[in-house]
Design an enzyme around this catalytic site. Sequence first.
Site, PDB file in Angstrom:
ATOM      1  N   ASP A   8       4.879  79.134  75.403  1.00 21.65           N
ATOM      2  CA  ASP A   8       4.272  79.403  74.102  1.00 21.65           C
ATOM      3  C   ASP A   8       3.355  78.223  73.804  1.00 21.65           C
ATOM      4  O   ASP A   8       3.352  77.231  74.551  1.00 21.65           O
ATOM      5  CB  ASP A   8       5.364  79.522  73.015  1.00 21.65           C
ATOM      6  N   SER A   9       2.630  78.294  72.699  1.00 21.95           N
ATOM      7  CA  SER A   9       1.792  77.159  72.305  1.00 21.95           C
ATOM      8  C   SER A   9       2.645  75.984  71.827  1.00 21.95           C
ATOM      9  O   SER A   9       2.190  74.849  71.860  1.00 21.95           O
ATOM     10  CB  SER A   9       0.841  77.585  71.184  1.00 21.95           C
ATOM     11  N   TYR A  40      -2.693  78.513  69.161  1.00 22.76           N
ATOM     12  CA  TYR A  40      -3.430  79.463  70.003  1.00 22.76           C
ATOM     13  C   TYR A  40      -4.121  80.517  69.133  1.00 22.76           C
ATOM     14  O   TYR A  40      -5.151  81.071  69.498  1.00 22.76           O
ATOM     15  CB  TYR A  40      -2.467  80.199  70.949  1.00 22.76           C
ATOM     16  N   GLY A  41      -3.509  80.805  67.998  1.00 21.37           N
ATOM     17  CA  GLY A  41      -3.955  81.925  67.179  1.00 21.37           C
ATOM     18  C   GLY A  41      -5.385  81.823  66.680  1.00 21.37           C
ATOM     19  O   GLY A  41      -5.985  82.823  66.316  1.00 21.37           O
ATOM     20  N   CYS A  71       4.757  84.350  73.430  1.00 20.04           N
ATOM     21  CA  CYS A  71       3.692  84.089  72.471  1.00 20.04           C
ATOM     22  C   CYS A  71       2.897  85.379  72.303  1.00 20.04           C
ATOM     23  O   CYS A  71       2.424  85.954  73.289  1.00 20.04           O
ATOM     24  CB  CYS A  71       2.784  82.986  73.031  1.00 20.04           C
ATOM     25  N   ASN A  72       2.798  85.837  71.069  1.00 26.08           N
ATOM     26  CA  ASN A  72       2.071  87.083  70.821  1.00 26.08           C
ATOM     27  C   ASN A  72       0.574  86.918  71.048  1.00 26.08           C
ATOM     28  O   ASN A  72      -0.085  87.837  71.521  1.00 26.08           O
ATOM     29  CB  ASN A  72       2.303  87.537  69.379  1.00 26.08           C
ATOM     30  N   SER A  73       0.051  85.745  70.702  1.00 22.07           N
ATOM     31  CA  SER A  73      -1.386  85.515  70.855  1.00 22.07           C
ATOM     32  C   SER A  73      -1.782  85.609  72.332  1.00 22.07           C
ATOM     33  O   SER A  73      -2.810  86.190  72.679  1.00 22.07           O
ATOM     34  CB  SER A  73      -1.774  84.138  70.294  1.00 22.07           C
ATOM     35  N   GLU A 150       5.074  74.866  62.813  1.00 16.82           N
ATOM     36  CA  GLU A 150       5.080  73.864  63.886  1.00 16.82           C
ATOM     37  C   GLU A 150       5.184  72.457  63.290  1.00 16.82           C
ATOM     38  O   GLU A 150       5.841  71.581  63.841  1.00 16.82           O
ATOM     39  CB  GLU A 150       3.798  74.014  64.712  1.00 16.82           C
ATOM     40  N   CYS A 182       4.594  87.019  65.646  1.00 14.93           N
ATOM     41  CA  CYS A 182       4.351  85.644  66.098  1.00 14.93           C
ATOM     42  C   CYS A 182       5.733  85.042  66.285  1.00 14.93           C
ATOM     43  O   CYS A 182       6.590  85.167  65.396  1.00 14.93           O
ATOM     44  CB  CYS A 182       3.554  84.859  65.066  1.00 14.93           C
ATOM     45  N   THR A 183       5.944  84.393  67.417  1.00 14.12           N
ATOM     46  CA  THR A 183       7.300  83.918  67.720  1.00 14.12           C
ATOM     47  C   THR A 183       7.696  82.706  66.864  1.00 14.12           C
ATOM     48  O   THR A 183       8.853  82.290  66.889  1.00 14.12           O
ATOM     49  CB  THR A 183       7.433  83.589  69.217  1.00 14.12           C
ATOM     50  N   HIS A 184       6.750  82.167  66.111  1.00 15.28           N
ATOM     51  CA  HIS A 184       7.100  81.105  65.155  1.00 15.28           C
ATOM     52  C   HIS A 184       7.797  81.688  63.908  1.00 15.28           C
ATOM     53  O   HIS A 184       8.550  80.992  63.246  1.00 15.28           O
ATOM     54  CB  HIS A 184       5.844  80.357  64.686  1.00 15.28           C
TER      55      HIS A 184
END
Length: 272
Positions: A8-9, A40-41, A71-73, A150, A182-184
Site C-alpha cells: 500500500d502507499s 497515491y490517491g 490499496c484501492n488507488s 496516515e 480506501c484501506t486507510h
Amino acid sequence: MQPIGIFDSGIGGLTVARAIADRLPHVPMVYFGDTAHLPYGDKSPALIRQYAQRISVHLKEKGCQAIVVACNSASSNALEAIQEAVGPEIPVIDVLQPVVAVVSKRFSGASVGVIGTRATIESGGYQRLLTKEGCEVIAIATPLLASAIEEGFHNGLVSEALLDAYLGQGTFNDVDALILGCTHYPLIADQIAAFLPSSVEIINSAEIVADAVAMVVAGDGVRMEGLDASIAPVLREFLVSDLTVSFARSAQRFFGEEVQLAESSLWSHGIK
Ligand code: DGL
C-alpha cells in the site's frame, strides 16, 4: 513456505495485512509501505502504475508467492500493469473485485455508496464493476482522509471535520451499503458510521480480501483460521520506502512485538 507480498502507499494496507495474518497465521508475509510516495490517491494513474509495478516486482524478487494490492488507488489504476510486470505465475489479488463480488451478492440490485481517493473514484473502477452487477452506485472522492489518517489523525477533531465536509450533506442517507474504498478508512470506521443512518451497512474490505487471499494461497479453500502460529513463529517483514514515525506506530499497533521494520533501498538509486 514462500511469503505473501502485500503493499500500500502507507499504513492503510496494514488493515488488510492484519486480517490476512489472522486468517492465514502460518503464512509468512512481506509488507511494503510506499511512505515516500504517499498519498497515491492524488497521483496520476501513470505514476501509480509505475510505483505499483516496481514494488510488485521487488516483492516477487523477494520470493513472494502472491501479491496483494492492499490499496484501492493502485488496484483501480494498476492491476493489469502489475500482473504484466510480475508475470502470469504470480497471482495478484486486488481489493476491488473481492469486495464487489461480496457486495453484489448481498445487496443485489441495491443502492451502494463508495468513498475513496480521487484516483480510485476517478478511475470509475467500482462504478463499472458494481453497475455491471446491477447495483445503483453513488461514489464520491474524499481526498484528504487518507493523508490525515496516515498522519495519525484518526477518530479526533480533524477527521470529524473532514467527514462533516464530505458526508455532512447526507449523500449516503438512502444507500443500503457504503464501501470503504480506501484501506486507510477502516481506522475511522466508527466515526464514518456516526455520519450515516444505522440502516447503512459499512463494508470494510480487510476481511473480504483476506478470504480471497486464503482461496488463492490455500488452493483448496481449506480454512486455516485458528492454527497456532506460536508453535513456529512466522516471518513478517515490514518494509517502507521512508521510515516514518506514523508507520512505525501503526505497524506496532497492528502487529505488536512481532514487527521487524526496515527501510527499503528500492528508491535509493536515483529513481524517483
Ligand atoms: N490506502 C490507499 C487506498 O486504498 C491509498 C491512500 C493514498 O495513499 O492516497 O487507496
